[in-house]
Write a protein that holds these residues in place. Structure first.
Motif, PDB file in Angstrom:
ATOM      1  N   GLU A  37       0.834  -1.209   0.000  1.00 22.58           N
ATOM      2  CA  GLU A  37       0.000   0.000   0.000  1.00 22.58           C
ATOM      3  C   GLU A  37       0.866   1.254   0.000  1.00 22.58           C
ATOM      4  O   GLU A  37       0.552   2.245  -0.674  1.00 22.58           O
ATOM      5  N   ASP A  38       1.976   1.239   0.736  1.00 28.60           N
ATOM      6  CA  ASP A  38       2.889   2.384   0.744  1.00 28.60           C
ATOM      7  C   ASP A  38       3.475   2.618  -0.643  1.00 28.60           C
ATOM      8  O   ASP A  38       3.724   3.758  -1.040  1.00 28.60           O
ATOM      9  N   GLN A  40       2.069   2.473  -3.334  1.00 28.61           N
ATOM     10  CA  GLN A  40       1.099   3.149  -4.190  1.00 28.61           C
ATOM     11  C   GLN A  40       0.957   4.631  -3.863  1.00 28.61           C
ATOM     12  O   GLN A  40       0.227   5.349  -4.537  1.00 28.61           O
ATOM     13  N   SER A  41       1.654   5.081  -2.823  1.00 26.86           N
ATOM     14  CA  SER A  41       1.554   6.476  -2.390  1.00 26.86           C
ATOM     15  C   SER A  41       2.731   7.284  -2.923  1.00 26.86           C
ATOM     16  O   SER A  41       3.877   7.047  -2.538  1.00 26.86           O
TER      17      SER A  41
END
Length: 213
Positions: A37-38, A40-41
């Motif tokens: 998820e990180d 994707q940031s």
């Protein structure tokens, strides 16, 4: 006719020494396991690129994140290490807004023996706020309590006085100097101070504050 009861076998120490993904809430700061998820940031990736160019991090904790692509690979490597049980790397984030402040990583040196090592770095926005100390204390306690670590070590360059203060404030006792122990970001081998805590050591007193590290 009697039925023999098979003898109980001791639990495999490796099974007991598992890193289970957990978020550690420190109030104003949250430690979250690095994850896909990180990756994707863009804000997180840009934070890693900024960390890689920070002079102190580049010297004492070189970070292979020269651009977003390299930062993405760095995050994926930490995520994979969680999956393998080799290390537990936490992104240190502001609770409000989620800005990246740093990283704390606990890795096995000898998992079967319960020997681990911890390292940390912080971005300039986190320095002087006690965040490195608080985050390292939290991950240390977590490693002893949930991963059955027996001994956790910190090794830092002798010239990295900020890291030495963090180690002291987190209850890691100095144990000596390792000569020409590690090649740092300047390409030179430096002596390192070795600190360690045992699971049986008492918790250190709460620090009053932390100077810039």
């Amino acid at each position: 006719m009697s039925t023999a009861i098979p003898p109980q076998t001791a639990q495999d120490p490796i099974d007991r020494r598992a890193f289970v993904r957990t978020a550690l809430d420190l109030g104003d700061v949250v430690l979250r396991p690095w994850s896909r998820e990180d990756a994707q940031s863009e804000a997180v990736l840009d934070g890693l690129v900024a960390a890689a160019t920070d002079p102190r991090i580049a010297l004492w904790s070189p970070l292979a994140a020269a651009d977003r692509s390299a930062a993405l690979a760095w995050v994926q490597a930490r995520d994979g290490a969680w999956d393998r049980g080799a290390s537990a790397s936490f992104a240190v984030r502001e609770a409000a807004g989620g800005a990246l402040l740093g990283n704390v990583a606990l890795r096995w040196v000898d998992r079967e023996d319960g020997l681990a090592m911890i390292g940390y770095w912080t971005l300039p926005a986190a320095r002087g706020r006690g965040i490195a100390t608080r985050a390292t204390r939290a991950v240390t306690s977590w490693g002893f309590a949930t991963a059955d670590a027996r001994r956790i070590e910190i090794a830092h360059a002798v010239g990295n006085e900020g890291s030495c203060r963090v180690a002291d404030r987190c209850g890691y006792l100095p144990e000596g100097t390792l000569r020409d122990s590690y090649r740092f970001g300047d390409g030179k081998y430096h002596d390192e101070h070795l600190h360690a805590r045992l699971a049986t050591d008492p918790e250190p007193a709460e620090p009053a504050g932390e100077p810039a590290a």
